[in-house]
Every structure is written in C-alpha cells, then in structure tokens.
Motif scaffolding. Structure first.
Motif, short mmCIF file in Angstrom:
data_model
loop_
_atom_site.label_atom_id
_atom_site.label_comp_id
_atom_site.label_asym_id
_atom_site.label_seq_id
_atom_site.Cartn_x
_atom_site.Cartn_y
_atom_site.Cartn_z
N THR A 96 130.68 -10.19 -46.88
CA THR A 96 129.43 -10.75 -47.41
C THR A 96 128.82 -11.76 -46.44
N TRP A 98 128.26 -11.29 -43.34
CA TRP A 98 127.30 -10.52 -42.52
C TRP A 98 127.34 -9.09 -43.03
N ASP A 99 126.39 -8.76 -43.92
CA ASP A 99 126.37 -7.44 -44.57
C ASP A 99 126.03 -6.38 -43.54
N ASP A 101 125.76 -3.23 -43.76
CA ASP A 101 124.82 -2.18 -44.19
C ASP A 101 123.38 -2.64 -44.07
N GLN A 102 123.14 -3.95 -44.23
CA GLN A 102 121.79 -4.46 -44.15
C GLN A 102 121.41 -4.95 -42.75
N ARG A 103 122.40 -5.36 -41.95
CA ARG A 103 122.10 -6.00 -40.68
C ARG A 103 122.23 -5.07 -39.47
N SER A 114 121.84 -4.85 -33.93
CA SER A 114 121.58 -5.71 -35.08
C SER A 114 120.09 -5.97 -35.21
N LYS A 115 119.66 -6.22 -36.45
CA LYS A 115 118.25 -6.49 -36.70
C LYS A 115 117.88 -7.87 -36.16
#
Length: 589
Positions: A96, A98-99, A101-103, A114-115
């Motif tokens: 959690t 550094w997620d 799936d989202q980053r 990475s974004k």
C-alpha cells in the motif's frame, strides 16, 4: 730631490695599495652581509609560508574528505535501509506504500515506467523479464523514497541516489523522466562499475567509487559511491549516491577564496577547477588533442569525460618528475616560479592542489631588499670617492673603515645568522652612523616585517585549529542529540554513550553503563531459539573482521521490559586500541 720623489712615490703607492685592499675588503664584507641578509629573510619567510600552507592544506583536505566520508556514511544508511526492507517484508506494508497497479505502466516495448509525480522514478529495460518476483522487488524498493529524501536533506553535496535491482530495473531519486535520456535496451550490469559489485567480483561486499564520468541524466561530470545490497545473504541489487563536480566546485573550491585551488586525477588531468580562476596553469586542448585524450581514457564503457583542458606543460612535466607529489613544491611555469602544496585524496586517488600567491606575501621583503641594494650601491660609490679624495689621510681612513664599517657589518652578519636560525626577535644593538646606520635601520625594518609576517601566519594556524575544534564540537552535539542509541566501546568495555541509549535501556547514568558487560541486556535466547550472548559475540567478531556488522535482536531494559532493536557495529581504525562504534535503532512494530 729625485730620492724624495721616489720616497713619496713609494709611500703613495703603498698608501694606494692599502686603500685598494681596504676598499676591496670593506666592499666584499658589505656584499656578503647583503647576501646573508637577503637569504636569511627569504629563507625564514619561505619556511613559515610552507609550514602555514601545509597546515592550511591539511585543514582544507579534511573538509574535502569529509564530503566523501559523509557520502559513504549516507550510502551505508541507504544500504542498511534497503537490506531491512528486503529482509523484513512482513514488517512493512509495502504493497500500500506504493500501489504497483496504480503507479506502474507496462509499455508495449516491455519497459516498466512509473507515472509522473513520484518521489523517485522507476524504469526497466526491454530485455528484462517481468514476473511476480520482479514486481514484488520493485514494490519493496519504493520504501526507499523516505530514505532518499532524508539523506538529501542532510547532505547538500548529494545530487542523486538510486537502487538498481538485480533483475535490471532502475529506481532513481529525484524523480525525473529517465525514459527520455536512457536507451530502452540499456544493460546496467554490463557497466564495469556495476559489474564489479556482483558477488563473484566483490566477495568482501566493499563500497566502490567510480571514475569521473558524464551523467546520462544531464547532471554533468560526476562520481558515484556504490554499495551492494544483500538480503538474507542473497544479492538483491546496488545502491548508489551521485556527487556532481558542480556541487564540489560550488561548495568547496569556490569557497576557498584565499588561494587558487583545483583537483587533478592520478594522471594529473584537471578534474575539478574554476574556469574563472584558471590562469596560465591550464591550457586549452585542440580537437586532435581532445580525441587523443579520449582514446587514452576508456575507463568506462561509455559516458567518458571529455577533457578539453590540461595542465600547463611546464607544470605537468614538473609534477611528473617529482618522486612524491605530496607536500610543498616550487615549479617554474612560463618563466615564473609557482609555489603550491599538493595533498592526496586517498579514496579517489586524486590530488588537491593549492597555489600560493607568492608576490603578495613577499612584496614587503622584496621592497626592502631593493632599498638595501640602493643603499649599499650608494655606500660603495661614496666610499671609493672618499678614498681617492683623502689619499694623504689613508691611515685615518682605514682606521675609520675598521671602526665604522667592518665591525658593525660583522655584528650585523652575526645577527643575521641568529635570525636565519629562527631567533626572529633578536635585539639589534649596533652603534653606527651615516649609510651604515641606514643599512642597520633597513635591516631592523626587514626584521620587523618578518616578525609581523610570522605572527600573521601563526594567527592563521591558530584560526585553523579553532575551526577544527568547532567542527569537533559540532560532531559532539550531533552525537549527543541523535534519536538513535549511540555508544563507544574501547577494548571490550563501554566508554561513552548518548542520552538516547540511556533512555532506551532505562539506565541511570553513563557510569552505570560502563560497569555493564556489552550484550548483557538481552534474554537468554532469541525468539528463534538462538543464544543471545553467542549472537552478540558473532556480530562483534564479524565487525572486528570486516569492519562492520548489522543484525536485529530482542533486548530488554534494566527492568526486564523487552523490545526489538536494529543494531549496527562499526569498527574505528586505531592501531593501539580496539574501538567499536555502536548504533541501536528502536524497531517499532
């Protein structure tokens, strides 16, 4: 009449010979005294200048070395943090933090990027395999973001930090768009500087410094400190700290305003220097010379530094001819003698060079020497004229020379020798008149100048010593106020600690701690059944052997309340005593 003329002529010739001999002896003594005065003043002053220069250089190299020591200390902290995250994944909620799936973006060319907006940037390369193990390693490495920020806040000389996973991904701080500057098929561990850290190349797990190179991320020329990271004795990657030449130039070279200074590598090529201050000590290279230099300098697979300037050929040849470059030296550069001090930077095999402004320091003695030259020349002319005019009174003149010239000059010569041997404040008690008095007065003025210069140099040395004392006080304050428990053991016994350690173990005083045996405050066995005393002895033995050890263990305070700590033992080099520096960090569940 003829006999009388002969007698007078003979007498005149004898007198003339006596005059010439006396004049010769007097003028020779004056010249000898002049040379002794000049040599003594110059020798004494140069001796003080060289001593002061070496002291100043030692102080400056201490400050410069501290930059690299601080970087290595920060690197060890980063290394230990990474090891802790990979070894104790159950203690950290990294999924959690550094997620993934989202980053993380998995691009069509198989690159992981990475974004934008992260503290650090994640980048992998197209040849890297993407699987669950790699993704988990990437997520764990994101835990280093806080460590990156804390380390940079504490050290202004650090330009960047990163973690390179063993699979080939790259986590870089501060967050920048690496995909725009790095080739998609880049192979990190194909570089010698990284390959040399792999277990088969670096079994001792040492920290390594790279040669000077040109940064791909656009930070200019830099050097990097690298350290391998192992988790449960398995190689998981490399941590690195970048120091740019621009930062060292800004925070060190340009702050040294007293003298011109610069840094050269082991081949005496300019590494760090100010273009604004660069004088005739440096020359620009033409295109052919730049290409030739690049061919000879292939210490890295790519990103080699392009040397566009070199040391003046006279200076370069003089340095290469020295058996030992370190110390105080004088070399003629373009017909002008340059005085400088060279000190070696052991960690990088570089040399720090301080050039002295000789003209300013010797301007007063040079002026006094010129005035002395004029006085003596006038004295010679007046003496010869006087001898010729007063030929009939030659006996009186010779007596005057002995009493008024030779004796004061002899006294002045003796005084000169005393001053040359270091007795700078020797009182000059010479009674003289006319030109000799002017000579004595000039010598007294020169003596006063030497005394003032000596006092000025002594004040500079005292100021340097005071600065070193203040730096020691600063380190003591950091030691006392650290939130981690810090202690020092000498020959197996506690010698000192900070307040944080006393509070952690609820010990009344440092005297009470000194009476305790190291490793005593721990249960008989660790939760995994390992004997606590043996665990501590093994850690101590490892520290004595390698210079460093790290472990986690269960301990308790003097009241028996148990808690876990992250313990680090560091051996301090001392030929006469066994000194161990210990850091105890409380592990909060």
């Amino acid at each position: 009449m003829g006999m009388k003329v002969k007698i007078i002529s003979a007498f005149v010739l004898v007198l003339l010979a006596s005059v010439m001999i006396g004049a010769y002896l007097g003028l020779a003594s004056i010249n000898k005294s002049k040379e002794l005065i000049q040599d003594a003043s110059l020798s004494a002053l140069m001796k003080q200048i060289s001593l002061s220069s070496e002291k100043q250089s030692e102080y400056q190299i201490t400050l410069l070395t501290d930059i690299f020591h601080h970087a290595e200390s920060s690197l060890v902290s980063l290394q230990q943090a990474a090891q802790g995250y990979f070894e104790n994944t159950e203690l950290y909620n990294y999924k959690t933090n550094w997620d993934i799936d989202q980053r993380l973006i998995h691009q069509e060319n198989n690159q992981l990027v990475s974004k934008p907006g992260d503290t650090s940037t994640l980048l992998s390369f197209i040849q890297q395999e993407v699987n669950d193990e790699v993704l988990e390693s990437i997520s764990i490495s994101a835990m280093l973001d806080n460590d990156f920020e804390n380390i940079q806040d504490a050290n202004e000389n650090i330009a960047a930090m990163y973690f390179n996973g063993v699979s080939g991904y790259y986590r870089y701080f501060p967050g920048v768009s690496l995909v725009d500057v790095m080739a998609p098929d880049n192979d990190i561990y194909a570089f010698d500087i990284y390959n040399n850290l792999l277990p088969d190349k670096n079994p001792q797990r040492k920290t390594l410094w790279t040669p000077l190179y040109d940064d791909e991320a656009g930070n200019g020329n830099m050097i990097t400190a690298l350290a391998p990271v192992y988790a449960n004795d398995k190689f998981v990657g490399v941590v690195g700290i970048d120091i740019t030449i621009e930062k060292i130039l800004k925070n060190f070279i340009l702050r040294n305003t007293n003298n011109e200074s610069f840094i050269v590598d082991s081949e005496f090529r300019p590494a760090i220097f100010s273009e604004k201050r660069a004088s005739n000590l440096f020359v620009s290279l033409n295109e052919a010379q730049i290409e030739e230099s690049a061919e000879l300098n292939k210490s890295l697979p790519k990103n080699n530094v392009v040397h566009k300037r070199a040391l003046n050929p006279d200076l370069l040849q003089g340095l290469k001819s020295l058996d030992n470059p370190e110390g105080f030296h004088s070399i003629a550069v373009d017909g002008r003698k340059v005085h400088f001090t060279i000190t070696k930077i052991d960690k990088l095999n570089w040399y720090y060079v301080t050039v002295l402004a000789k003209e300013e320091m010797l301007s007063m003695p040079n002026e006094l020497n010129q005035e002395l030259e004029w006085i003596i020349n006038d004295l010679m002319i007046n003496s010869v004229t006087l001898y010729l005019v007063l030929l009939v009174l030659i006996v009186v003149v010779i007596s005057w020379i002995v009493s008024k010239i030779l004796e004061p000059i002899a006294q002045l010569t003796d005084t000169t020798k005393l001053i040359a041997n270091g007795d700078y404040d020797k009182e000059i008690k010479i009674v003289a008149s006319n030109e000799i008095k002017s000579l004595v007065d000039s010598f007294k003025l020169m003596q006063l100048s030497i005394l003032k210069q000596h006092d000025k140099l002594q004040d500079s040395i005292d100021s340097t010593s005071q600065q070193l004392i203040e730096q020691k006080h600063l380190f003591s304050e950091i030691y006392k106020n650290s939130s981690d428990g810090l202690s020092v053991m000498i020959d197996g016994q506690f010698n000192d600690c900070n307040d944080a350690l006393l509070k952690m173990f609820k010990i009344e005083s440092r005297e009470a701690l000194k009476n305790m045996a190291p490793g005593r405050l721990a249960p008989e066995c660790q939760p995994d059944g390992e004997d606590s005393a043996q665990m501590y002895l093994d850690a101590l033995a490892k520290c004595n052997k390698t210079g460093f050890s790290h472990h986690e263990r269960l301990v308790h305070d003097i009241n028996g309340e148990e808690f876990r700590i992250d313990a680090m033992l560091i051996k301090v080099n001392d030929n006469q005593r066994n000194i161990i520096y210990s850091i105890a960090r409380l592990i909060v569940e």
